[in-house]
Design a protein around this motif. Structure first.
Motif, PDB file in Angstrom:
ATOM      1  N   LEU A 201       0.829  -1.195   0.000  1.00  0.00           N
ATOM      2  CA  LEU A 201       0.000   0.000   0.000  1.00  0.00           C
ATOM      3  C   LEU A 201       0.867   1.249   0.000  1.00  0.00           C
ATOM      4  N   PHE A 202       0.283   2.352  -0.459  1.00  0.00           N
ATOM      5  CA  PHE A 202       0.951   3.639  -0.401  1.00  0.00           C
ATOM      6  C   PHE A 202       0.540   4.361   0.874  1.00  0.00           C
ATOM      7  N   PRO A 203       1.445   5.130   1.493  1.00  0.00           N
ATOM      8  CA  PRO A 203       1.104   5.818   2.744  1.00  0.00           C
ATOM      9  C   PRO A 203       0.036   6.877   2.513  1.00  0.00           C
ATOM     10  N   GLY A 204      -0.706   7.171   3.549  1.00  0.00           N
ATOM     11  CA  GLY A 204      -1.761   8.178   3.452  1.00  0.00           C
ATOM     12  C   GLY A 204      -2.780   7.988   4.555  1.00  0.00           C
ATOM     13  N   PRO A 205      -3.744   8.888   4.623  1.00  0.00           N
ATOM     14  CA  PRO A 205      -4.731   8.851   5.718  1.00  0.00           C
ATOM     15  C   PRO A 205      -5.654   7.646   5.687  1.00  0.00           C
ATOM     16  N   GLN A 206      -5.711   6.919   4.572  1.00  0.00           N
ATOM     17  CA  GLN A 206      -6.631   5.785   4.468  1.00  0.00           C
ATOM     18  C   GLN A 206      -5.981   4.434   4.755  1.00  0.00           C
ATOM     19  N   LEU A 207      -4.770   4.426   5.277  1.00  0.00           N
ATOM     20  CA  LEU A 207      -4.073   3.162   5.482  1.00  0.00           C
ATOM     21  C   LEU A 207      -4.853   2.198   6.376  1.00  0.00           C
ATOM     22  N   GLU A 208      -5.323   2.698   7.518  1.00  0.00           N
ATOM     23  CA  GLU A 208      -6.074   1.824   8.424  1.00  0.00           C
ATOM     24  C   GLU A 208      -7.354   1.321   7.770  1.00  0.00           C
ATOM     25  N   HIS A 209      -7.999   2.204   6.993  1.00  0.00           N
ATOM     26  CA  HIS A 209      -9.218   1.808   6.298  1.00  0.00           C
ATOM     27  C   HIS A 209      -8.927   0.699   5.297  1.00  0.00           C
ATOM     28  N   LYS A 210      -7.820   0.813   4.553  1.00  0.00           N
ATOM     29  CA  LYS A 210      -7.477  -0.221   3.573  1.00  0.00           C
ATOM     30  C   LYS A 210      -7.246  -1.564   4.263  1.00  0.00           C
ATOM     31  N   LEU A 211      -6.593  -1.547   5.417  1.00  0.00           N
ATOM     32  CA  LEU A 211      -6.374  -2.795   6.146  1.00  0.00           C
ATOM     33  C   LEU A 211      -7.689  -3.368   6.656  1.00  0.00           C
ATOM     34  N   ASP A 212      -8.603  -2.499   7.048  1.00  0.00           N
ATOM     35  CA  ASP A 212      -9.928  -2.984   7.465  1.00  0.00           C
ATOM     36  C   ASP A 212     -10.664  -3.644   6.299  1.00  0.00           C
ATOM     37  N   VAL A 213     -10.550  -3.045   5.113  1.00  0.00           N
ATOM     38  CA  VAL A 213     -11.176  -3.638   3.930  1.00  0.00           C
ATOM     39  C   VAL A 213     -10.550  -4.999   3.636  1.00  0.00           C
ATOM     40  N   LEU A 214      -9.239  -5.072   3.723  1.00  0.00           N
ATOM     41  CA  LEU A 214      -8.560  -6.354   3.508  1.00  0.00           C
ATOM     42  C   LEU A 214      -9.029  -7.392   4.516  1.00  0.00           C
ATOM     43  N   LYS A 215      -9.182  -6.972   5.741  1.00  0.00           N
ATOM     44  CA  LYS A 215      -9.640  -7.901   6.777  1.00  0.00           C
ATOM     45  C   LYS A 215     -11.033  -8.435   6.452  1.00  0.00           C
ATOM     46  N   ARG A 216     -11.918  -7.572   5.961  1.00  0.00           N
ATOM     47  CA  ARG A 216     -13.269  -8.023   5.596  1.00  0.00           C
ATOM     48  C   ARG A 216     -13.225  -8.998   4.423  1.00  0.00           C
ATOM     49  N   HIS A 217     -12.354  -8.728   3.447  1.00  0.00           N
ATOM     50  CA  HIS A 217     -12.211  -9.665   2.333  1.00  0.00           C
ATOM     51  C   HIS A 217     -11.686 -11.013   2.826  1.00  0.00           C
ATOM     52  N   CYS A 218     -10.764 -10.984   3.770  1.00  0.00           N
ATOM     53  CA  CYS A 218     -10.237 -12.234   4.325  1.00  0.00           C
ATOM     54  C   CYS A 218     -11.347 -13.032   5.005  1.00  0.00           C
ATOM     55  N   GLU A 219     -12.190 -12.342   5.735  1.00  0.00           N
ATOM     56  CA  GLU A 219     -13.310 -13.027   6.391  1.00  0.00           C
ATOM     57  C   GLU A 219     -14.225 -13.666   5.358  1.00  0.00           C
ATOM     58  N   ALA A 220     -14.506 -12.940   4.272  1.00  0.00           N
ATOM     59  CA  ALA A 220     -15.391 -13.466   3.230  1.00  0.00           C
ATOM     60  C   ALA A 220     -14.762 -14.650   2.497  1.00  0.00           C
ATOM     61  N   GLU A 221     -13.417 -14.642   2.377  1.00  0.00           N
ATOM     62  CA  GLU A 221     -12.716 -15.706   1.647  1.00  0.00           C
ATOM     63  C   GLU A 221     -12.313 -16.865   2.553  1.00  0.00           C
ATOM     64  N   GLY A 222     -12.544 -16.728   3.860  1.00  0.00           N
ATOM     65  CA  GLY A 222     -12.100 -17.755   4.786  1.00  0.00           C
ATOM     66  C   GLY A 222     -10.588 -17.782   4.934  1.00  0.00           C
ATOM     67  N   ARG A 223      -9.954 -16.629   4.793  1.00  0.00           N
ATOM     68  CA  ARG A 223      -8.490 -16.514   4.849  1.00  0.00           C
ATOM     69  C   ARG A 223      -8.079 -15.915   6.184  1.00  0.00           C
ATOM     70  N   ASP A 224      -7.023 -16.431   6.756  1.00  0.00           N
ATOM     71  CA  ASP A 224      -6.472 -15.881   7.991  1.00  0.00           C
ATOM     72  C   ASP A 224      -5.753 -14.574   7.664  1.00  0.00           C
ATOM     73  N   TYR A 225      -6.292 -13.476   8.128  1.00  0.00           N
ATOM     74  CA  TYR A 225      -5.733 -12.148   7.859  1.00  0.00           C
ATOM     75  C   TYR A 225      -4.275 -12.055   8.284  1.00  0.00           C
ATOM     76  N   ASP A 226      -3.922 -12.710   9.363  1.00  0.00           N
ATOM     77  CA  ASP A 226      -2.565 -12.606   9.895  1.00  0.00           C
ATOM     78  C   ASP A 226      -1.527 -13.313   9.036  1.00  0.00           C
ATOM     79  N   THR A 227      -1.960 -14.143   8.085  1.00  0.00           N
ATOM     80  CA  THR A 227      -0.996 -14.826   7.213  1.00  0.00           C
ATOM     81  C   THR A 227      -0.567 -13.945   6.049  1.00  0.00           C
ATOM     82  N   ILE A 228      -1.172 -12.780   5.900  1.00  0.00           N
ATOM     83  CA  ILE A 228      -0.824 -11.872   4.811  1.00  0.00           C
ATOM     84  C   ILE A 228       0.175 -10.839   5.313  1.00  0.00           C
ATOM     85  N   GLU A 229       1.285 -10.732   4.627  1.00  0.00           N
ATOM     86  CA  GLU A 229       2.303  -9.739   4.973  1.00  0.00           C
ATOM     87  C   GLU A 229       1.827  -8.364   4.509  1.00  0.00           C
TER      88      GLU A 229
END
Length: 290
Positions: A201-229
């Motif tokens: 990701l690129f730095p900016g004010p939306q960084l935390e939001h982008k990680l939250d979106v990724l976390k939601r996608h992980c939940e939908a895909e059945g993926r462990d969020y913590d396994t993603i670097e």
């Protein structure tokens, strides 16, 4: 936290005659300083926010192969390969070749491509955005198949491979890590959750939001969020005399607190390789404790 050096500017004081020598010096210095990875852009012209298109730009995988010969420990990747620049069977073969010749240090950095001017200027294929993302997903599927030695024929909407043979096989286990660049919430981060080992990701004010979106996608895909670097771009500007070392460490500390494990960025005046001593002595050890 680990550090990555991104080499995005090849316009150096001695010009093309010494470009190979300087690139070798930078790669060796970064490797010795403890950088976890070294990347180059996958562009054929220089990009607008760095310099004019006429400035020097090296083809990515040729440059990475060269860097493989001048380093011994850092991972090597593009940030990131434009999916339209190479058909997926060829891309998988190129990353595999890099992995074998670097003794297991290759990563596949990939994205949907964006530089229409560059592609049109050189007569490269550049379809609309929707199709580029369709091709990105098929390419991810094909590369994973080939990295795992699966020769089952592949028939997608855009690509057909009758026998995705890949010999020699990759050395990395289970395969060269896949990093997808970009923060697109509809497709890019979904593909990270579905296929990738890392995001960038690129730095900016939306960084935390982008990680939250990724976390939601992980939940939908059945993926462990913590396994993603989680990797993020960081501008490395140490100042003319190292006066910004503490500022750089503070920036890394803030990013680590937000959940990022790799700070990856370009170093101002990278040809001044004496700067790498500051990374070796101060920044890399400090980052390792974050």
């Amino acid at each position: 936290m680990k550090l990555g050096l991104h080499i995005s500017n090849f316009t150096w004081p001695d010009g093309a005659p010494r470009l190979a020598d300087v690139l070798a010096e930078i790669g060796a210095a970064a490797d010795d300083a403890g950088f976890d990875r070294i990347s180059v852009m996958d562009h054929l012209w220089q990009i607008e926010h760095i310099g004019p298109p006429e400035h020097e730009m090296l083809e990515a995988y040729t440059a990475l192969g060269f860097l493989a010969a001048h380093t011994s420990r850092a991972k090597l990747l593009t940030l990131v390969s434009g999916v339209t620049y190479r058909d997926p069977g060829m891309l998988a073969k190129m990353v595999t070749t890099l992995d074998v010749l670097s003794k297991g240090r290759a990563m596949l950095g990939i994205g949907a491509a964006w530089n229409a001017d560059e592609s049109r200027g050189l007569g490269l294929f550049f379809p609309p955005t929707k199709e580029r993302f369709e091709r990105l997903e098929e390419t991810l599927q094909i590369c994973l198949r080939m990295f795992h030695g699966d020769e089952t024929p592949y028939a997608g909407r855009h690509y057909t491979l009758h026998r995705p043979l890949n010999s020699p096989a990759v050395l990395s286990r289970p395969h060269p890590p896949i990093l997808i660049g970009g923060g697109g919430e509809q497709k890019t981060l979904k593909f990270v959750a579905r296929y990738a080992d890392a995001c960038n990701l690129f730095p900016g004010p939306q960084l935390e939001h982008k990680l939250d979106v990724l976390k939601r996608h992980c939940e939908a895909e059945g993926r462990d969020y913590d396994t993603i670097e989680k990797t993020v771009m960081v501008p490395f500007d140490l100042g003319d005399h190292g006066e910004r070392v503490k500022e750089t460490i503070d920036t890394l500390r803030d990013l680590a607190a937000r959940g990022f494990t790799v700070g990856h960025g370009s170093l101002r005046h990278a040809w001044k390789t004496e700067q790498f001593q500051l990374f070796r002595d101060e920044i890399v050890p400090a980052a390792a404790e974050l």
